[in-house]
Design an enzyme around this catalytic site. Sequence first.
Site, PDB file in Angstrom:
ATOM      1  N   HIS A   1      -0.544   1.488  -2.599  1.00  0.00           N
ATOM      2  CA  HIS A   1       0.309   2.671  -2.410  1.00  0.00           C
ATOM      3  C   HIS A   1       0.167   3.598  -3.590  1.00  0.00           C
ATOM      4  O   HIS A   1       0.221   3.176  -4.740  1.00  0.00           O
ATOM      5  CB  HIS A   1       1.777   2.286  -2.192  1.00  0.00           C
ATOM      6  CG  HIS A   1       2.325   1.341  -3.218  1.00  0.00           C
ATOM      7  ND1 HIS A   1       2.048  -0.011  -3.205  1.00  0.00           N
ATOM      8  CD2 HIS A   1       3.107   1.551  -4.301  1.00  0.00           C
ATOM      9  CE1 HIS A   1       2.655  -0.593  -4.221  1.00  0.00           C
ATOM     10  NE2 HIS A   1       3.292   0.337  -4.918  1.00  0.00           N
TER      11      HIS A   1
ATOM     12  N   HIS B   1       1.833   6.641  -5.693  1.00  0.00           N
ATOM     13  CA  HIS B   1       3.151   7.243  -5.961  1.00  0.00           C
ATOM     14  C   HIS B   1       2.977   8.742  -6.201  1.00  0.00           C
ATOM     15  O   HIS B   1       2.092   9.146  -6.969  1.00  0.00           O
ATOM     16  CB  HIS B   1       3.753   6.665  -7.241  1.00  0.00           C
ATOM     17  CG  HIS B   1       4.127   5.221  -7.186  1.00  0.00           C
ATOM     18  ND1 HIS B   1       5.430   4.785  -7.060  1.00  0.00           N
ATOM     19  CD2 HIS B   1       3.370   4.094  -7.266  1.00  0.00           C
ATOM     20  CE1 HIS B   1       5.462   3.456  -7.075  1.00  0.00           C
ATOM     21  NE2 HIS B   1       4.219   3.008  -7.201  1.00  0.00           N
TER      22      HIS B   1
HETATM   23  P1  5GP Z   1       4.889  -0.758  -7.288  1.00  0.00           P
HETATM   24  O1  5GP Z   1       5.575  -1.282  -8.517  1.00  0.00           O
HETATM   25  O2  5GP Z   1       4.425  -1.877  -6.397  1.00  0.00           O
HETATM   26  O3  5GP Z   1       3.802   0.248  -7.606  1.00  0.00           O
HETATM   27  O4  5GP Z   1       5.967   0.087  -6.512  1.00  0.00           O
HETATM   28  C1  5GP Z   1       6.667  -0.394  -5.418  1.00  0.00           C
HETATM   29  C2  5GP Z   1       7.665   0.691  -5.035  1.00  0.00           C
HETATM   30  O5  5GP Z   1       8.151   0.384  -3.751  1.00  0.00           O
HETATM   31  C3  5GP Z   1       8.865   0.769  -5.977  1.00  0.00           C
HETATM   32  O6  5GP Z   1       8.922   2.091  -6.513  1.00  0.00           O
HETATM   33  C4  5GP Z   1      10.044   0.433  -5.072  1.00  0.00           C
HETATM   34  O7  5GP Z   1      11.175   1.231  -5.356  1.00  0.00           O
HETATM   35  C5  5GP Z   1       9.518   0.716  -3.679  1.00  0.00           C
HETATM   36  N1  5GP Z   1      10.075  -0.133  -2.641  1.00  0.00           N
HETATM   37  C6  5GP Z   1      10.285  -1.474  -2.705  1.00  0.00           C
HETATM   38  N2  5GP Z   1      10.789  -1.912  -1.522  1.00  0.00           N
HETATM   39  C7  5GP Z   1      10.868  -0.823  -0.707  1.00  0.00           C
HETATM   40  C8  5GP Z   1      11.303  -0.647   0.643  1.00  0.00           C
HETATM   41  O8  5GP Z   1      11.699  -1.575   1.345  1.00  0.00           O
HETATM   42  N3  5GP Z   1      11.254   0.620   1.144  1.00  0.00           N
HETATM   43  C9  5GP Z   1      10.793   1.678   0.411  1.00  0.00           C
HETATM   44  N4  5GP Z   1      10.789   2.889   0.992  1.00  0.00           N
HETATM   45  N5  5GP Z   1      10.375   1.540  -0.870  1.00  0.00           N
HETATM   46  C10 5GP Z   1      10.417   0.299  -1.420  1.00  0.00           C
END
Ligand code: 5GP
Length: 142
Positions: free
Chosen positions: A100, A102
């Site tokens: 993903h 951001h």
């Molecule tokens: P990472 O640390 O993996 O780059 O970011 C994961 C992101 O996913 C975090 O910013 C977190 O807030 C978001 N996130 C985690 N669970 C969910 C969810 O169930 N729905 C949505 N829309 N975002 C999520």
Amino acid sequence: MSEDCIFCQIVDGEIPGRVVYEDDDVLAFLDANPMAPGHTLVVPKAHHETLGDLPEADGSAVFAALHRLAPLVEDAVDADASTVAFNNGEAAGQEIPHVHGHVIPRFEGDGGGPIHVVAGSRPDLSDDELDAIAEDVANRVE
Ligand code: 5GP
Ligand code: ZN
């Protein structure tokens, strides 16, 4: 689809997401725990953990969506700029093992930093070491 993946479940509509964009290969939705208003996640619909796992066509589709969405997200929340980035692998802070990107809207004086702060202190590398690294990476490009 990976059964226990939250983002696959959002792609499949099994759990709700605030979807802002969709095409054949990509879904974009608001982050549930945003770093800023408008914080948006752009995911390939296919489940892949890291950018290195992602087929080139999916990578192109994700980048095309990021390219299109970043200015629109900024406009929607009247941001001054955005940080567009991937936590690419667990050691880099990736918590959800489904690629993903951001889009984090940024505002003058928001107290945040540039992406240069994410890797800790800067290593002290000699010219020879930099040359060797550049050559090594270049040699790996097919
Ligand atoms: P990472 O640390 O993996 O780059 O970011 C994961 C992101 O996913 C975090 O910013 C977190 O807030 C978001 N996130 C985690 N669970 C969910 C969810 O169930 N729905 C949505 N829309 N975002 C999520
Ligand atoms: Zn997934």
